[in-house]
Design a protein around this motif. Structure first.
Motif, PDB file in Angstrom:
ATOM      1  N   PHE A  21      63.030  65.774  65.849  1.00  0.00           N
ATOM      2  CA  PHE A  21      62.891  66.183  64.349  1.00  0.00           C
ATOM      3  C   PHE A  21      61.603  66.316  63.817  1.00  0.00           C
ATOM      4  CE2 PHE A  21      67.466  64.937  64.294  1.00  0.00           C
ATOM      5  CZ  PHE A  21      68.075  65.929  63.455  1.00  0.00           C
ATOM      6  N   SER A  25      60.435  69.683  61.909  1.00  0.00           N
ATOM      7  CA  SER A  25      60.436  69.564  60.716  1.00  0.00           C
ATOM      8  C   SER A  25      59.147  69.021  59.890  1.00  0.00           C
ATOM      9  CB  SER A  25      61.625  68.873  60.190  1.00  0.00           C
ATOM     10  OG  SER A  25      61.289  67.208  60.507  1.00  0.00           O
ATOM     11  N   VAL A 311      67.874  70.597  60.565  1.00  0.00           N
ATOM     12  CA  VAL A 311      68.781  69.918  61.255  1.00  0.00           C
ATOM     13  C   VAL A 311      70.000  70.459  62.250  1.00  0.00           C
ATOM     14  CG1 VAL A 311      70.956  68.046  60.648  1.00  0.00           C
ATOM     15  CG2 VAL A 311      68.627  68.272  59.240  1.00  0.00           C
ATOM     16  N   VAL A 314      68.033  71.421  65.567  1.00  0.00           N
ATOM     17  CA  VAL A 314      67.770  70.242  66.413  1.00  0.00           C
ATOM     18  C   VAL A 314      69.089  69.992  67.052  1.00  0.00           C
ATOM     19  CG1 VAL A 314      67.289  67.719  66.465  1.00  0.00           C
ATOM     20  CG2 VAL A 314      65.755  69.341  65.119  1.00  0.00           C
TER      21      VAL A 314
END
Length: 339
Positions: A21, A25, A311, A314
């Motif tokens: 993550f 991100s 999200v 991933v």
């Protein structure tokens, strides 16, 4: 072969998901995650390092050979295999996600593979492998020399960590030796957690103290990024936050694996296959982001701020990585990375 500890595999798997993550991100949570995601791997290594076995006379060099096969061999195989693909990808007229170092020259990237320095690697996340190799070798060597004089051993570990942080301010050393020295405190913490059985002894009072320590350290420090040689404004609170978050991660992992459930098995499998997932997740994420860019026109600077995109990206990357490990793990090349 030593019996695997399920909750350790779960902790390793969950820490790797958090790293994924952070690579995919630009979330505000990354500041919190930075205190446990990567340090947890060093602490886990210290937790699992059998000093009684490998600290014996005549065991040091077999340990180094075993560690080189487990960490350095996959590192060089992955980096040299990915290098031609990196040359192609970074030459395309597309906005390349910077985790792949698109501004790096071909010569610097090739030399960077031999040096093992993350800022000069085609696959930057793999800087961790030569660093962990050097860190464990240093830690065991110190134990072998000073282990019977416990106070001197602890002092040597602290001095090594301080030296590593100081050296990191002046640039990276081959095999990330500066970071390997800096991580000695994490290895020692992991070893002490195992020897003192601290995870089982963690109670609600200790939990409250740990949460308070984390909140204080995060409020005082910038995010930790070892690959960029960033250790926070105040090193001691930062280290305590890393330790506190990792202890909570360990306790959570222990509770979840004891209870069982649907969440436990895939994360445990991710922990077992962490080397493979670490190797392939960035190329997969970069490929998906390039496809999203071509389909939507969104730049990576926009994509990494949209949870509705990063999200699922991933989660898909994790699922695909685990499927590949399960399906092809015994095949040539794959066997260097899969358990």
């Amino acid at each position: 072969m030593a019996k695997r500890i399920k909750w350790i595999d779960f902790a390793r798997g969950l820490a790797l998901v958090l790293i994924m993550f952070s690579h995919a991100s630009a979330s505000e949570m990354n500041a919190w995650l930075s205190f446990c995601a990567l340090p947890a791997f060093f602490i886990i290594s210290g937790f699992l390092l059998n000093l009684d076995k490998w600290g014996k006379s005549g065991a040091f060099f077999p340990f180094v050979a075993k560690l080189a096969k487990r960490l350095l061999m996959p590192f060089y195989v992955a980096e040299f295999l990915f290098y031609p693909l990196w040359l192609i990808v970074t030459s395309l007229p597309l906005p390349i996600y910077p985790v792949l170092n698109p501004t790096l020259s071909a010569g610097d990237a090739f030399c960077g593979i031999f040096l093992g320095v993350g800022s000069n690697l085609p696959l930057p996340p793999l800087w961790f492998l030569p660093c962990l190799f050097a860190a464990e070798v240093i830690f065991l060597a110190l134990y072998k020399i000073l282990g019977e004089r416990r106070k001197i051993f602890f002092a040597a570990i602290i001095l090594c960590s301080m030296l590593g942080i100081a050296l990191s301010e002046h640039g990276a050393l081959p095999l990330n030796l500066d970071l390997a020295l800096a991580s000695q405190m994490f290895l020692l913490a992991g070893n002490l957690i195992a020897r003192r059985n601290l995870v089982d002894r963690l109670n609600i009072f200790a939990f409250i103290i740990l949460v308070d320590a984390i909140a204080l350290a995060v409020s005082l420090n910038d995010p930790i990024d070892m690959n960029r040689r960033l250790f926070g404004q105040y090193v001691i609170p930062a280290f305590l936050a890393c330790l506190a978050e990792t202890l909570l991660l360990f306790k959570f992992s222990q509770l979840v694996t004891t209870a069982g459930g649907l969440l436990a098995k895939p994360i445990i499998f991710c922990g077992k296959q962490s080397l493979f997932v670490l190797t392939v997740h960035v190329p997969i994420i970069v490929f998906l982001y390039q496809m999203i860019h071509l389909l939507t026109g969104l730049l990576w600077t926009e994509i990494i701020k949209l949870p509705e995109i990063f999200v699922p990206t991933v989660l898909f990357t994790l699922s695909l990585s685990l499927w590949l490990a399960k399906r092809f793990g015994k095949q040539p090349v794959f066997k260097y990375f899969c358990v």
